[in-house]
Write an enzyme that holds these catalytic residues in place. Structure first.
Site, PDB file in Angstrom:
ATOM      1  N   ASP A  37     -77.550 -50.896  62.272  1.00  0.00           N
ATOM      2  CA  ASP A  37     -76.324 -51.701  62.436  1.00  0.00           C
ATOM      3  C   ASP A  37     -76.424 -52.665  63.473  1.00  0.00           C
ATOM      4  O   ASP A  37     -76.663 -52.515  64.688  1.00  0.00           O
ATOM      5  CB  ASP A  37     -75.284 -50.759  63.082  1.00  0.00           C
ATOM      6  CG  ASP A  37     -74.042 -51.206  63.438  1.00  0.00           C
ATOM      7  OD1 ASP A  37     -73.679 -52.220  62.880  1.00  0.00           O
ATOM      8  OD2 ASP A  37     -73.284 -50.561  64.197  1.00  0.00           O
ATOM      9  N   ASP A  89     -70.394 -51.876  64.587  1.00  0.00           N
ATOM     10  CA  ASP A  89     -69.256 -51.042  64.157  1.00  0.00           C
ATOM     11  C   ASP A  89     -69.401 -49.856  63.488  1.00  0.00           C
ATOM     12  O   ASP A  89     -68.627 -49.104  63.236  1.00  0.00           O
ATOM     13  CB  ASP A  89     -68.604 -52.046  62.683  1.00  0.00           C
ATOM     14  CG  ASP A  89     -69.543 -52.006  61.507  1.00  0.00           C
ATOM     15  OD1 ASP A  89     -70.736 -51.412  61.632  1.00  0.00           O
ATOM     16  OD2 ASP A  89     -69.233 -52.522  60.504  1.00  0.00           O
ATOM     17  N   ASP A 111     -76.109 -52.191  58.131  1.00  0.00           N
ATOM     18  CA  ASP A 111     -75.587 -53.768  57.324  1.00  0.00           C
ATOM     19  C   ASP A 111     -76.960 -54.405  56.799  1.00  0.00           C
ATOM     20  O   ASP A 111     -78.016 -53.808  57.280  1.00  0.00           O
ATOM     21  CB  ASP A 111     -74.540 -54.260  58.264  1.00  0.00           C
ATOM     22  CG  ASP A 111     -75.105 -54.609  59.619  1.00  0.00           C
ATOM     23  OD1 ASP A 111     -76.146 -55.038  59.778  1.00  0.00           O
ATOM     24  OD2 ASP A 111     -74.103 -54.433  60.338  1.00  0.00           O
ATOM     25  N   ASP A 114     -78.455 -46.770  38.396  1.00  0.00           N
ATOM     26  CA  ASP A 114     -77.908 -45.533  38.467  1.00  0.00           C
ATOM     27  C   ASP A 114     -77.412 -44.707  37.252  1.00  0.00           C
ATOM     28  O   ASP A 114     -76.859 -45.338  36.381  1.00  0.00           O
ATOM     29  CB  ASP A 114     -76.642 -45.657  39.333  1.00  0.00           C
ATOM     30  CG  ASP A 114     -75.861 -44.380  39.948  1.00  0.00           C
ATOM     31  OD1 ASP A 114     -76.634 -43.404  40.449  1.00  0.00           O
ATOM     32  OD2 ASP A 114     -74.783 -44.102  39.621  1.00  0.00           O
ATOM     33  N   GLU A 146     -82.604 -43.722  37.153  1.00  0.00           N
ATOM     34  CA  GLU A 146     -82.178 -42.123  37.659  1.00  0.00           C
ATOM     35  C   GLU A 146     -81.924 -41.572  36.395  1.00  0.00           C
ATOM     36  O   GLU A 146     -80.923 -41.838  35.670  1.00  0.00           O
ATOM     37  CB  GLU A 146     -81.091 -42.429  38.467  1.00  0.00           C
ATOM     38  CG  GLU A 146     -80.630 -40.860  38.967  1.00  0.00           C
ATOM     39  CD  GLU A 146     -79.429 -40.881  39.349  1.00  0.00           C
ATOM     40  OE1 GLU A 146     -78.991 -39.982  40.123  1.00  0.00           O
ATOM     41  OE2 GLU A 146     -78.445 -41.660  39.147  1.00  0.00           O
TER      42      GLU A 146
END
Length: 519
Positions: A22, A26, A30, A207, A265
């Protein structure tokens, strides 16, 4: 002989961005956090990254509910941050692949918002799978399909102020399935592919690759009491023949970008059906999850390896290996937790990295992280709610990485209130601590990856099994011999020079729950 593509022997590092690092305090990881730690990944020795979704999303399923597939969610940064990450990774010789979600969108996607407003029979609804209900006044779902996350796979909407049609969502209610029979769906997905490839991304993990095509007539499922997150080869929701035309169309786009890779996947157990996804005009790679699912037993591990190799042999594709990802238990916990679970996971790391093909390492796996025990109040996975609080979901394998220090958040963030709480007893597992310890799990991964890349013994795709005693697994690949002891007693190693072991192997004796490499 043609040169093998870059991914054929690569070690990919799976970055779950929320939990990696991070940069803005926050409490959520990220893109800038990833970029700031690229030197760590270069030090570890990985060849490529796979980023879990970072596109615009309401985050009902932590990014797998995409509202805008061609922009970055502000939670993770912006397009400039993505561009900077790609450039910085390439400067270090690291490829970067992104996660794409073609089976469904978010219910907040402009298309779905338009479809709800447009009503039955509209052009906007044709992009999704809307159907009239069964029974009096259409009060029953169109069929008996269930959601992979639990509960029904259909939700009824309000049309003109009264109960109306139903829409299909194989996952969460906020993830309506797209209708891939509609030409606009592929046209939009092609735009998404080219958008990211034109920015320099090196390919995609795709995915639910086996899910986009739906059977004509949407017949009922023969069995509906499936385990959550489970798929069966007879399941009409998945692995329909029409999915292969979709993958051929996707591959035709990706082929316009030399050296871009597609990784699928594919939850398909039958080897012949699995291999179809890896034909020369479909996916480059596909996850075979047999090794990840195998118990820590020599015969089970051997069967999983044989299965994975035979599954790709018929189409000449490269095998793909993983022990962990963001959807399953951490290996340490799967193999029994505690010291024994850690020993077994370290041993399996050497099996994993000795195998021919492409290897995926999930962030934190190299640290030997176990599942985290989380309070009910911290759980965020939609599986928790949709199962009526009977299945805890996947949050316990997604807890942020411990980087440094002795107390949470362990250098992950400047904010102690991280998106999932970090266990205080992870102080001994931080990157900082393990980099200073020659016998750490991190040191083992780094050394194994280095040897895999630099030693000439790691050659070829041929794997030959060697005679071994009970509870032992031994194979030769090129000039390398890998031995795994899954039993309760020490075992003698074969002749050869010991180059690496997951536990001390003095005097040519391999302890239980350990593996070794010899040349």
């Amino acid at each position: 002989m043609a040169e093998r593509p870059w991914w054929s022997q690569s070690v990919f590092y799976q970055v779950y961005p929320r939990s990696f690092a991070d940069s803005d305090s926050d409490g959520v990881g990220d893109l800038d956090g990833v970029r700031e730690h690229l030197d760590y990944l270069r030090w570890l020795g990985v060849d490529a990254l796979w980023l879990n979704p970072v596109m615009v999303s309401p985050m009902a399923d932590h990014g797998y509910d995409v509202a805008d597939p061609r922009d970055i969610d502000p939670l993770f940064g912006d397009l400039a941050a993505l561009d900077a990450l790609v450039a910085a990774a390439h400067e270090r010789g690291i490829k970067l692949t992104m996660d794409l979600v073609p089976n469904h969108t978010s219910s907040a996607h402009p298309w779905f918002v338009e479809a709800l407003a447009a009503g039955p029979g509209s052009r906007a609804r044709e992009r999704y799978i809307f159907r009239d209900g069964r029974g009096p006044n259409g009060e029953l779902p169109p069929n008996n399909w269930v959601s992979v996350f639990g509960g029904p796979a259909w939700t009824r909407v309000t049309d003109s102020g009264v109960p109306g049609q139903w829409y299909l969502h194989l996952f969460d209610v906020s993830q309506p399935d797209l209708n891939w029979d509609d030409s606009e769906v592929f046209a939009d997905f092609e735009q998404t592919l080219r958008f990211w490839l034109d920015r320099g991304v090196d390919g995609f993990r795709i995915d639910v690759c086996h899910g986009m095509a739906k059977p004509p007539g949407l017949p009922d499922m023969p069995v509906t009491d499936l385990k959550l997150l489970a798929h069966d080869d007879d399941d009409p929701r998945f692995n329909r023949p029409g999915v292969h035309a979709i993958h051929r169309a996707i591959r035709a786009v990706i082929d316009d970008y030399p050296n871009a890779v597609s990784v699928g996947e594919v939850w398909v157990h039958d080897n012949a059906q699995f291999a179809q996804y890896l034909r020369p005009d479909e996916l480059h790679l596909a996850f075979n999850f047999r090794l990840l699912q195998a118990d820590f037993e020599a015969d089970a591990i051997r069967d999983a390896i044989d299965n994975s190799l035979s599954a790709v042999a018929s189409v000449g594709a490269d095998p793909t290996w993983a022990l962990e990802n963001h959807d399953v238990e951490r290996a340490v916990s799967r193999y029994g937790d505690g010291a024994g679970g850690l020993d077994r996971s370290r041993a399996m790391a050497l099996v994993l990295l000795a195998l021919p093909g492409t290897v995926f390492v999930y962030n934190g796996q190299e640290l030997g992280l176990p599942n985290a025990e989380l309070p009910d109040s911290a759980l965020q996975d939609p599986v928790w709610e949709r199962s009526g609080h009977t299945e805890r979901g996947r949050d316990n394998c997604r807890v942020p990485l411990p980087w440094s220090g002795d107390t949470p958040p362990f250098g992950f963030s400047g904010n102690p209130d991280t998106w999932l709480p970090m266990p205080p007893d992870w102080a001994a597992l931080t990157v900082e601590r393990q980099r200073s310890e020659s016998g750490s799990t991190l040191a083992l991964y780094r050394r194994a990856i280095e040897l895999r890349r630099s030693r000439t013994e790691f050659t070829g795709t041929q794997l030959d099994w060697l005679d071994a005693g009970p509870d032992l697994l031994a194979f030769r690949r090129g000039g390398l011999v890998c031995v795994l002891n899954t039993g309760e007693h020490p075992a003698n190693l074969p002749e050869g020079q010991l180059v690496l072991s997951s536990a001390p192997a003095a005097g040519g004796v391999l302890p239980p729950n350990a593996a070794a490499w010899l040349v």
